[in-house]
Motif scaffolding. Structure first.
Motif, mmCIF file in Angstrom:
data_model
loop_
_atom_site.group_PDB
_atom_site.id
_atom_site.type_symbol
_atom_site.label_atom_id
_atom_site.label_comp_id
_atom_site.label_asym_id
_atom_site.label_seq_id
_atom_site.Cartn_x
_atom_site.Cartn_y
_atom_site.Cartn_z
ATOM 1 N N LYS A 3 4.863 7.212 -9.636
ATOM 2 C CA LYS A 3 5.686 7.012 -8.437
ATOM 3 C C LYS A 3 4.762 6.843 -7.239
ATOM 4 N N VAL A 4 5.037 5.797 -6.431
ATOM 5 C CA VAL A 4 4.210 5.458 -5.275
ATOM 6 C C VAL A 4 5.092 5.429 -4.037
ATOM 7 N N LYS A 5 4.777 6.285 -3.048
ATOM 8 C CA LYS A 5 5.519 6.301 -1.780
ATOM 9 C C LYS A 5 4.879 5.288 -0.850
ATOM 10 N N ILE A 6 5.721 4.402 -0.311
ATOM 11 C CA ILE A 6 5.226 3.402 0.631
ATOM 12 C C ILE A 6 5.661 3.809 2.033
ATOM 13 N N ASP A 7 5.317 3.014 3.044
ATOM 14 C CA ASP A 7 5.591 3.369 4.439
ATOM 15 C C ASP A 7 7.055 3.674 4.708
ATOM 16 N N ALA A 8 7.925 2.841 4.203
ATOM 17 C CA ALA A 8 9.355 3.084 4.401
ATOM 18 C C ALA A 8 9.753 4.286 3.540
ATOM 19 N N PRO A 9 10.923 4.831 3.751
ATOM 20 C CA PRO A 9 11.328 5.971 2.910
ATOM 21 C C PRO A 9 11.741 5.506 1.511
ATOM 22 N N ILE A 10 10.827 4.835 0.859
ATOM 23 C CA ILE A 10 11.088 4.259 -0.464
ATOM 24 C C ILE A 10 9.985 4.688 -1.405
ATOM 25 N N ASP B 249 -3.648 9.910 -4.494
ATOM 26 C CA ASP B 249 -4.487 8.710 -4.466
ATOM 27 C C ASP B 249 -3.815 7.606 -3.669
ATOM 28 N N LYS B 250 -4.605 6.869 -2.888
ATOM 29 C CA LYS B 250 -4.130 5.672 -2.207
ATOM 30 C C LYS B 250 -4.227 4.524 -3.210
ATOM 31 N N VAL B 251 -3.147 3.778 -3.376
ATOM 32 C CA VAL B 251 -3.106 2.677 -4.330
ATOM 33 C C VAL B 251 -2.422 1.475 -3.695
ATOM 34 N N GLN B 252 -2.473 0.354 -4.390
ATOM 35 C CA GLN B 252 -1.720 -0.829 -4.008
ATOM 36 C C GLN B 252 -0.818 -1.196 -5.170
ATOM 37 N N ALA B 253 0.474 -1.324 -4.893
ATOM 38 C CA ALA B 253 1.423 -1.825 -5.874
ATOM 39 C C ALA B 253 1.438 -3.340 -5.704
ATOM 40 N N ILE B 254 1.169 -4.051 -6.774
ATOM 41 C CA ILE B 254 1.106 -5.506 -6.715
ATOM 42 C C ILE B 254 2.257 -6.061 -7.543
ATOM 43 N N VAL B 255 3.122 -6.828 -6.883
ATOM 44 C CA VAL B 255 4.306 -7.365 -7.538
ATOM 45 C C VAL B 255 4.092 -8.839 -7.796
ATOM 46 N N LYS B 256 4.150 -9.215 -9.046
ATOM 47 C CA LYS B 256 4.020 -10.624 -9.418
ATOM 48 C C LYS B 256 5.214 -10.954 -10.306
ATOM 49 N N ALA B 257 6.108 -11.759 -9.816
ATOM 50 C CA ALA B 257 7.318 -12.093 -10.562
ATOM 51 C C ALA B 257 7.628 -13.574 -10.392
ATOM 52 N N LYS C 58 0.839 -1.196 0.000
ATOM 53 C CA LYS C 58 0.000 0.000 0.000
ATOM 54 C C LYS C 58 0.874 1.246 0.000
ATOM 55 N N GLY C 59 0.407 2.276 -0.717
ATOM 56 C CA GLY C 59 1.147 3.530 -0.765
ATOM 57 C C GLY C 59 0.295 4.629 -1.356
ATOM 58 N N SER C 60 0.937 5.771 -1.604
ATOM 59 C CA SER C 60 0.256 6.938 -2.166
ATOM 60 C C SER C 60 0.987 7.419 -3.404
ATOM 61 N N VAL C 61 0.229 7.817 -4.404
ATOM 62 C CA VAL C 61 0.811 8.345 -5.638
ATOM 63 C C VAL C 61 1.436 9.704 -5.332
ATOM 64 N N THR C 62 2.713 9.859 -5.689
ATOM 65 C CA THR C 62 3.397 11.135 -5.452
ATOM 66 C C THR C 62 3.689 11.891 -6.739
ATOM 67 N N GLU C 63 3.700 11.188 -7.853
ATOM 68 C CA GLU C 63 4.023 11.830 -9.123
ATOM 69 C C GLU C 63 3.515 10.982 -10.274
#
Length: 68
Positions: free
Chosen positions: A26-33, A53-61, A10-15
């Motif tokens: 670009k999505v800012k997550i809880d850590a400074p990442i 906007d609040k979004v979810q980055a979903i990683v499938k690899a 979970k994170g927020s769109v920053t750009e």
């Protein structure tokens, strides 16, 4: 929406930088990442993405590579 992917962050769109075909989001997550996702411009418009906007980055690899 339920997904089979377990790596949901979970994170927020920053750009949002829209090009002719793609959009860099670009999505800012809880850590400074900040995660960067490159998606189609059409997908960004369909999702009506905007900064804040609040979004979810979903990683499938198939694999994860670590280096040190």
């Amino acid at each position: 929406m339920k997904l089979s992917a377990r790596n949901q962050i979970k994170g927020s769109v920053t750009e949002i930088e829209k090009g002719v075909v793609t959009a860099k989001v670009k999505v800012k997550i809880d850590a400074p990442i900040v995660l960067t996702a490159v998606i189609t411009k059409e997908a960004a418009e369909e999702l009506k993405l905007k900064v804040g906007d609040k979004v979810q980055a979903i990683v499938k690899a198939t694999e994860v590579i670590l280096g040190k």
